[in-house]
Scaffold this active site. Structure first.
Site, mmCIF file in Angstrom:
data_model
loop_
_atom_site.group_PDB
_atom_site.id
_atom_site.type_symbol
_atom_site.label_atom_id
_atom_site.label_comp_id
_atom_site.label_asym_id
_atom_site.label_seq_id
_atom_site.Cartn_x
_atom_site.Cartn_y
_atom_site.Cartn_z
ATOM 1 N N ILE A 152 0.830 -1.202 0.000
ATOM 2 C CA ILE A 152 0.000 0.000 0.000
ATOM 3 C C ILE A 152 0.869 1.258 0.000
ATOM 4 C CG2 ILE A 152 -0.207 -0.095 2.530
ATOM 5 C CD1 ILE A 152 -3.078 1.066 2.213
ATOM 6 N N CYS A 153 0.329 2.332 -0.573
ATOM 7 C CA CYS A 153 0.925 3.662 -0.520
ATOM 8 C C CYS A 153 2.237 3.702 -1.308
ATOM 9 C CB CYS A 153 1.088 4.088 0.935
ATOM 10 S SG CYS A 153 1.514 5.819 1.192
ATOM 11 N N ALA A 154 3.351 3.940 -0.651
ATOM 12 C CA ALA A 154 4.653 3.964 -1.322
ATOM 13 C C ALA A 154 5.250 2.571 -1.475
ATOM 14 C CB ALA A 154 5.628 4.854 -0.545
ATOM 15 N N TYR A 202 0.309 5.276 -3.874
ATOM 16 C CA TYR A 202 0.153 6.698 -3.578
ATOM 17 C C TYR A 202 0.475 7.445 -4.878
ATOM 18 C CZ TYR A 202 0.007 10.859 -0.711
ATOM 19 O OH TYR A 202 -0.354 12.062 -0.171
ATOM 20 N N SER A 257 -2.804 -0.836 -2.949
ATOM 21 C CA SER A 257 -3.754 0.215 -2.601
ATOM 22 C C SER A 257 -3.029 1.547 -2.523
ATOM 23 C CB SER A 257 -4.451 -0.126 -1.282
ATOM 24 O OG SER A 257 -5.527 0.751 -1.040
#
Length: 187
Positions: free
Chosen positions: A103-105, A124, A152
């Site tokens: 998720i994200c980075a 992200y 995500s």
């Protein structure tokens, strides 16, 4: 036999993404192991919250898990991207057909270690330039599943991300029960 998850905790990890993933998976009856990237001591996350892992990554790197979860946070993702142990673990998880969730980075960790190339993913938004050359980047979904990869976008999508992982391991009925108890809408 219950399903198992390894959640890697690296310095600079995004607290919300880590906590929500570990918590939701445990609520779904999944055996969660929290492994500190640099050992078993407390890890300082991106907002200076300190979290004590269950063990060190080195202690469990050769164990088998149904899913390996990579929380985001720029510092944590950079640290995981520089770790040969994380790279070996992810390549083993991929070759064994195990689930990987980032998720994200954290999807940049996959790119740094040459994992899941060509698959559809998201991250992200500011991480997109690092991913578009090796992956089919998806801008318009908060969670993307492609085979054994779940990705995500960020802290605000952490519940949906964690619930999707739980659904893959524990089934739709169990995830609906968990989501209801959390007062989170999940389809």
């Amino acid at each position: 036999m219950s399903k198992s998850a390894l959640v890697i905790l690296a310095p600079g990890a995004e607290e919300m993404e880590f906590i929500i993933a570990a918590d939701v998976l445990r609520r779904a009856g999944i055996k969660v192991t929290v492994a500190g990237l640099n050992g078993g001591e407390a890890v300082k996350c991106s907002r200076d919250v300190q979290i004590l892992p269950d063990t060190s990554l080195a202690q469990v790197a050769s164990d088998k898990f149904d899913v390996v979860v990579l929380p985001g946070g720029l510092g944590g993702s950079n640290a995981m991207g520089e770790s040969s142990l994380v790279g070996d673990l992810l390549r083993s998880q991929e070759s064994g057909g195990g689930l990987i969730a980032a998720i994200c980075a954290a999807p940049t960790v996959l790119a740094k270690h040459g994992v899941a190339s060509g698959k559809s993913l998201t991250s992200y938004p500011s991480m997109k330039p690092q991913l578009v050359n090796n992956y089919s980047y998806v801008d318009d979904k908060t969670v993307v599943k492609d085979g054994n990869l779940i990705t995500s976008r960020g802290p605000g999508t952490a519940y949906e991300f964690a619930l999707k992982i739980a659904e893959e391991l524990a089934g739709k009925e169990k995830v609906q029960e968990v989501a209801k108890g959390l007062l989170v809408a999940y389809n």
